[in-house]
Design an enzyme around this catalytic site. Structure first.
Site, PDB file in Angstrom:
ATOM      1  N   HIS A   1       0.832  -1.212   0.000  1.00  0.00           N
ATOM      2  CA  HIS A   1       0.000   0.000   0.000  1.00  0.00           C
ATOM      3  C   HIS A   1       0.865   1.260   0.000  1.00  0.00           C
ATOM      4  O   HIS A   1       0.686   2.148  -0.848  1.00  0.00           O
ATOM      5  CB  HIS A   1      -0.913  -0.013   1.228  1.00  0.00           C
ATOM      6  CG  HIS A   1      -1.807   1.183   1.319  1.00  0.00           C
ATOM      7  ND1 HIS A   1      -3.082   1.191   0.818  1.00  0.00           N
ATOM      8  CD2 HIS A   1      -1.605   2.430   1.836  1.00  0.00           C
ATOM      9  CE1 HIS A   1      -3.632   2.382   1.023  1.00  0.00           C
ATOM     10  NE2 HIS A   1      -2.750   3.145   1.646  1.00  0.00           N
ATOM     11  N   GLU A   2       1.789   1.329   0.941  1.00  0.00           N
ATOM     12  CA  GLU A   2       2.601   2.544   1.062  1.00  0.00           C
ATOM     13  C   GLU A   2       3.571   2.709  -0.107  1.00  0.00           C
ATOM     14  O   GLU A   2       3.905   3.835  -0.475  1.00  0.00           O
ATOM     15  CB  GLU A   2       3.360   2.536   2.387  1.00  0.00           C
ATOM     16  CG  GLU A   2       2.471   2.528   3.627  1.00  0.00           C
ATOM     17  CD  GLU A   2       1.524   3.720   3.682  1.00  0.00           C
ATOM     18  OE1 GLU A   2       1.814   4.754   3.061  1.00  0.00           O
ATOM     19  OE2 GLU A   2       0.482   3.608   4.354  1.00  0.00           O
TER      20      GLU A   2
ATOM     21  N   HIS B   1       1.973   4.879  -2.794  1.00  0.00           N
ATOM     22  CA  HIS B   1       2.133   6.312  -2.536  1.00  0.00           C
ATOM     23  C   HIS B   1       3.575   6.754  -2.799  1.00  0.00           C
ATOM     24  O   HIS B   1       3.825   7.796  -3.415  1.00  0.00           O
ATOM     25  CB  HIS B   1       1.769   6.623  -1.084  1.00  0.00           C
ATOM     26  CG  HIS B   1       0.340   6.364  -0.731  1.00  0.00           C
ATOM     27  ND1 HIS B   1      -0.719   6.839  -1.473  1.00  0.00           N
ATOM     28  CD2 HIS B   1      -0.217   5.682   0.315  1.00  0.00           C
ATOM     29  CE1 HIS B   1      -1.852   6.475  -0.912  1.00  0.00           C
ATOM     30  NE2 HIS B   1      -1.580   5.750   0.168  1.00  0.00           N
TER      31      HIS B   1
END
Length: 422
Positions: free
Chosen positions: A18-19, A22
């Protein structure tokens, strides 16, 4: 120990994937990622990479974050009168600013801060070596670092590498990239599962797949790829109908109409009794019908993800019509699920990871401030208005969302603890 390892692997993969979404798109947009953190709370380990990002591992396994330059709540506070030490580069410019009592820089210059501009002018003013009779001014290197009070070293954030300096499209994509990565991970995991089990299950048919040797179905003479037309006079149209009827009759004889090679026959068998989540259910030892083509298995990864997305939205809808904390789960719930999955083998662990990944992606896209969906909503509002929202108002909205999420997480965690341990 097996449960702990499973939990940490599942949690770690989900957060990193997920990170990283980003992180990757922030880098592509020219935004400085000051920190990439796995976990929350006190720092266990930190390493600054050549790319200017500090990679940290933190104590509490309840999330993670990327700390992007220019976001108000991520800036290092330097206030007048603050004692610090400066390390200079070969040209006499400031390369490192140390405000931590935990770190000592050899050959550094002690300074009492008067003012610092680490965004536009890139200068720092103060009294050197305790001498307040003469003010000194240093130029700060564009890629200088700050050693914060907790000992974490991060890059400074000049204007050109801040989040708000990127285009609105790049910022929106950066915010969306985390959930997007969760959806991609879910698809990949379901494709991997399909290859591991030799095919993709087809739930919308009453045709079964393989029959386990020695099972009640095998002893009753049911063959692979048979069709189950009815159980106890109830028509069976798909796999869900079949499992519901069998599971509802543990240890009770049932009558089944079976079609094999175009011929129908009626048989009787007794499902064996097994336990699942503390409940007794019936089992006859048959698997769902499978498609074994490579294209089918790849396509199945997408279709299974989509089916799961629809089920999650149904669950979210039920929260609106009848909210209950029992419908939500936090880290404790995730730990319990990891425990069950670890005892059932690698396939169950992979399915759990896929299930949690798509949940994480969807929940993060909800238009709640502090979630990715809330940030995207603010991006859309900015695009429609043609100018950014007032930073103070945006900060208040984000803080309100953060407080709401923290309170909800505390309530959910306590509810999970009460359910599982009391």
């Amino acid at each position: 120990m097996r449960t702990i390892v499973t939990f940490l692997i599942v949690f770690g993969v989900l957060v990193i994937v997920h990170e990283f979404g980003h992180f990757f798109f922030a880098k592509r947009a020219g935004i400085l990622v000051r920190e990439f953190a796995i976990g929350m709370g006190p720092k266990i380990y930190a390493h600054m990479g050549k790319d200017g990002t500090t990679y940290t591992l933190r104590l509490l396994p309840i999330g993670g974050y990327v700390r992007m330059a220019g976001l108000e709540d991520e800036e290092t506070e330097l206030s007048p009168g603050m004692p610090m030490s400066l390390e200079l580069d070969g040209q006499g410019n400031v390369q490192r600013i140390n405000v931590s009592k935990k770190v000592q820089l050899p050959n550094s210059i002690p300074l009492e801060l008067i003012a610092a501009d680490l965004v536009d002018d890139l200068t720092i003013r103060g009294y050197e070596n305790g001498d307040e009779s003469q003010e000194v001014i240093y130029t700060v290197n564009h890629d200088a670092t700050v050693i914060e009070e907790n000992g974490t070293e991060v890059r400074i954030a000049p204007r050109d590498v801040q989040f708000q300096s990127a285009t609105i499209g790049a910022r929106m994509l950066t915010n969306f990239a985390g959930p997007m990565n969760n959806f991609i991970l879910t698809i990949i995991l379901f494709i991997a599962l399909a290859f591991m089990q030799g095919g993709i299950s087809v739930p919308n048919t009453n045709q079964i797949g393989t029959v386990q040797p020695g099972s009640p179905a095998a002893e009753a003479g049911i063959e692979d790829n048979s069709r189950i037309l009815a159980i106890n006079d109830k028509e069976i149209s798909d796999w869900n109908d079949l499992t519901a009827e069998i599971q509802a009759n543990p240890g009770k004889e049932v009558t089944m109409v079976v079609a094999e090679d175009g011929n129908e026959r009626t048989i009787s068998l007794t499902p064996e009794t097994t336990e699942n989540a503390g409940q007794k259910i019936g089992r006859i030892g048959v698997g769902p019908h499978m498609k074994t083509g490579i294209v089918d298995m790849v396509a199945g990864g997408f279709s299974q993800t989509w089916n799961l997305v629809k089920e999650i939205f149904k669950a979210l809808g039920s929260l609106v019509t009848g909210f209950s904390l029992n419908k939500l789960g936090g880290p404790v719930m995730m730990y319990q699920m990891s425990s069950q999955a670890a005892s059932q083998g690698i396939r169950t662990v992979i399915y759990l990871m896929a299930f949690l990944s798509v949940n994480l992606g969807i929940v993060n896209l909800l238009p709640i401030p502090a979630f990715d969906g809330g940030k995207i909503l603010l991006n859309i509002i900015e695009a429609l208005r043609g100018k950014p929202m007032d930073p103070e108002k945006e900060g208040l909205i984000t803080m309100a969302g953060f407080v709401f999420i923290m309170v909800l997480m505390i309530l959910v965690t306590w509810n999970d603890i009460s359910r599982f341990f009391f």
